[in-house]
Design an enzyme around this catalytic site. Structure first.
Site, PDB file in Angstrom:
ATOM      1  N   LYS A 112       0.701  -1.230  -0.080  1.00  0.00           N
ATOM      2  CA  LYS A 112       0.065   0.114   0.056  1.00  0.00           C
ATOM      3  C   LYS A 112       1.052   1.292  -0.078  1.00  0.00           C
ATOM      4  O   LYS A 112       0.581   2.044  -0.723  1.00  0.00           O
ATOM      5  CB  LYS A 112      -0.875  -0.116   1.152  1.00  0.00           C
ATOM      6  CG  LYS A 112      -1.958  -0.955   0.968  1.00  0.00           C
ATOM      7  CD  LYS A 112      -2.899  -0.675   2.430  1.00  0.00           C
ATOM      8  CE  LYS A 112      -4.230  -1.702   2.296  1.00  0.00           C
ATOM      9  NZ  LYS A 112      -4.889  -1.763   3.655  1.00  0.00           N
ATOM     10  N   LYS A 193      -4.204 -11.522  -6.468  1.00  0.00           N
ATOM     11  CA  LYS A 193      -5.541 -11.459  -5.631  1.00  0.00           C
ATOM     12  C   LYS A 193      -6.551 -10.852  -6.258  1.00  0.00           C
ATOM     13  O   LYS A 193      -6.445  -9.822  -6.558  1.00  0.00           O
ATOM     14  CB  LYS A 193      -4.869 -11.325  -4.144  1.00  0.00           C
ATOM     15  CG  LYS A 193      -6.047 -11.650  -3.049  1.00  0.00           C
ATOM     16  CD  LYS A 193      -5.520 -11.020  -1.724  1.00  0.00           C
ATOM     17  CE  LYS A 193      -5.982  -9.435  -1.838  1.00  0.00           C
ATOM     18  NZ  LYS A 193      -5.654  -8.885  -0.580  1.00  0.00           N
ATOM     19  N   LYS A 196     -10.755  -5.726  -3.766  1.00  0.00           N
ATOM     20  CA  LYS A 196     -12.022  -4.827  -4.001  1.00  0.00           C
ATOM     21  C   LYS A 196     -11.468  -3.535  -4.528  1.00  0.00           C
ATOM     22  O   LYS A 196     -12.081  -2.735  -5.139  1.00  0.00           O
ATOM     23  CB  LYS A 196     -12.306  -4.555  -2.678  1.00  0.00           C
ATOM     24  CG  LYS A 196     -13.272  -5.531  -2.065  1.00  0.00           C
ATOM     25  CD  LYS A 196     -13.984  -5.057  -0.662  1.00  0.00           C
ATOM     26  CE  LYS A 196     -13.117  -4.918   0.328  1.00  0.00           C
ATOM     27  NZ  LYS A 196     -13.782  -4.795   1.839  1.00  0.00           N
TER      28      LYS A 196
HETATM   29  P1  AMP Z   1     -11.157  -7.084   2.956  1.00  0.00           P
HETATM   30  O1  AMP Z   1     -11.816  -7.145   1.533  1.00  0.00           O
HETATM   31  O2  AMP Z   1      -9.673  -6.611   2.948  1.00  0.00           O
HETATM   32  O3  AMP Z   1     -11.813  -6.496   3.933  1.00  0.00           O
HETATM   33  O4  AMP Z   1     -11.326  -8.588   3.487  1.00  0.00           O
HETATM   34  C1  AMP Z   1     -12.388  -9.209   3.894  1.00  0.00           C
HETATM   35  C2  AMP Z   1     -12.132 -10.620   4.484  1.00  0.00           C
HETATM   36  O5  AMP Z   1     -12.108 -11.265   2.963  1.00  0.00           O
HETATM   37  C3  AMP Z   1     -10.779 -10.849   4.870  1.00  0.00           C
HETATM   38  O6  AMP Z   1     -10.764 -12.045   5.680  1.00  0.00           O
HETATM   39  C4  AMP Z   1     -10.110 -11.448   3.779  1.00  0.00           C
HETATM   40  O7  AMP Z   1      -8.930 -12.426   3.935  1.00  0.00           O
HETATM   41  C5  AMP Z   1     -10.825 -12.095   2.782  1.00  0.00           C
HETATM   42  N1  AMP Z   1     -10.718 -11.755   1.372  1.00  0.00           N
HETATM   43  C6  AMP Z   1     -10.015 -10.788   0.501  1.00  0.00           C
HETATM   44  N2  AMP Z   1      -9.861 -11.154  -0.637  1.00  0.00           N
HETATM   45  C7  AMP Z   1      -9.737 -12.273  -0.790  1.00  0.00           C
HETATM   46  C8  AMP Z   1      -9.490 -13.233  -1.849  1.00  0.00           C
HETATM   47  N3  AMP Z   1      -9.077 -12.751  -2.946  1.00  0.00           N
HETATM   48  N4  AMP Z   1      -9.761 -14.526  -1.540  1.00  0.00           N
HETATM   49  C9  AMP Z   1      -9.997 -15.078  -0.347  1.00  0.00           C
HETATM   50  N5  AMP Z   1     -10.330 -14.390   0.648  1.00  0.00           N
HETATM   51  C10 AMP Z   1     -10.115 -13.016   0.506  1.00  0.00           C
END
Ligand code: AMP
Ligand code: TRP
Length: 327
Positions: A112, A193, A196
């Protein structure tokens, strides 16, 4: 007493199938076995610039998505991080026992901060706030996707350091990753990966994407130069599609091999698209129902915060006492 579970998601961007398969699906699966708190971590979201009106709308959207996925607010507490000020209080106290070097080593911080000219302190402090979220509630289990494993290791290090400095205070939490779907990759680029913050067309499948768009995104997914599925030689794009299918369907490895070995990529994609859509359609229907009930979500979030605040406040009180702050 049941072991406590804590997890959360940032209300930034659109939730996608990686968030669902990596985290949310497991929350639903374990909600009856533990005492669960599921949080919308808005203070984590503001570590990067957000549009205020959009952020506030996203907080409610995420709450509705938790419910649409099957989280039962009668059984779990669903709450917004900033509604319980103890998160910020404990974060500061933990900041004061966390070496900067530990934070500078975090992969997410490095990625980041590399993208920005001037890096906000929140980007560095991010994992300490996450540690506070978890340690406040003495959570024993934290179900997340693989990208959060390093942050959880840091949480354990911070808890252990505090415990050794001030006496046993915090439960040292364990990480819970799903067997399949812990790291869903981008459909446009299986080396990245699914994220979002990546807005490129064809990258992600958002949980609220129209069905046509979902089908198109999967049919255009990057694969490799082989014509058909061979589990021994499949490239990352094909393996990603297979993981998505397996995580949605809960098929075993043997079932996957039997069903897909030798199948042409076009047909594989069709099957994956239908599997994803068969889960997402009823999900979207529930989402529409939930958001159409005025005041319902606000009530769920108020109840959630009221239920968890006493736990959080009592942890903060103990930490203040241990550190010698004025109580
Ligand atoms: P975030 O989008 O960073 O708020 O992530 C929310 C949850 O989704 C966390 O537990 C992350 O580890 C999981 N997560 C985010 N992106 C992925 C992905 N591409 N594959 C699997 N889990 C994900
Ligand atoms: N950092 C997590 C993510 O981006 C979100 C999060 C914040 C979290 N606090 C948490 C996850 C506590 C689990 C537990 O995915």
């Amino acid at each position: 007493m049941k072991t406590r579970v804590f997890s959360g998601m940032q209300p930034s961007g659109n939730l996608h199938i990686g968030n669902y398969l990596g985290a949310l699906k497991n929350w639903v699966r374990i909600q009856h076995d533990y005492e669960c708190i599921f949080c919308i971590v808005d203070m984590h979201a503001i570590t990067l610039p957000q549009d205020p009106a959009q952020l506030r709308a996203k907080i409610v959207e995420i709450a509705a998505l938790y419910l649409a996925a099957g989280i039962d607010p009668q059984v779990c507490s669903i709450m917004v991080q900033s509604a319980v000020p103890a998160h910020a209080e404990l974060a500061w106290m933990l900041t004061c026992v966390t070496p900067v070097g530990w934070l500078e080593r975090m992969t997410q911080y490095k990625t980041k901060s590399a993208k920005q000219e001037s890096v906000g302190d929140g980007v560095l402090q991010y994992p300490v706030l996450m540690a506070a979220d978890i340690l406040l509630y003495q959570a024993g289990i934290v179900p997340v996707g693989e990208d959060q494993a390093q942050h959880l290791e840091l949480t354990r290090d911070v808890a252990q350091r505090f415990n050794s400095l001030y006496g046993d205070t915090f439960v040292v939490p364990g990480t819970s990753l799903p067997a399949v779907g812990a790291r869903i990759m981008g459909l446009d680029d299986p080396a990245q990966k699914m994220s979002k913050s990546t807005t490129a067309a064809g990258h992600a499948i958002a949980l609220l994407d129209p069905v046509d768009k979902i089908r198109k995104t999967i049919m255009r997914a990057t694969t490799d130069s082989h014509p058909a599925v061979d589990f021994a030689t499949a490239g990352p794009g094909v393996l990603n599609l297979l993981s998505i299918y397996q995580a949605f369907s809960n098929a075993t490895d043997e079932e996957m091999e039997r069903r897909f070995t030798g199948l042409r990529y076009g047909d594989l994609k069709k099957e994956v698209a239908e599997m994803v859509i068969s889960h997402i359609e009823p999900f979207q229907e529930r989402y529409r129902q939930i958001v159409s009930e005025p005041g319902y979500l606000a009530g769920v979030l108020r109840d959630g915060a009221e239920r968890v605040a006493p736990i959080a406040n009592s942890t903060v009180r103990v930490v203040k006492e241990r550190m010698g702050l004025y109580v």
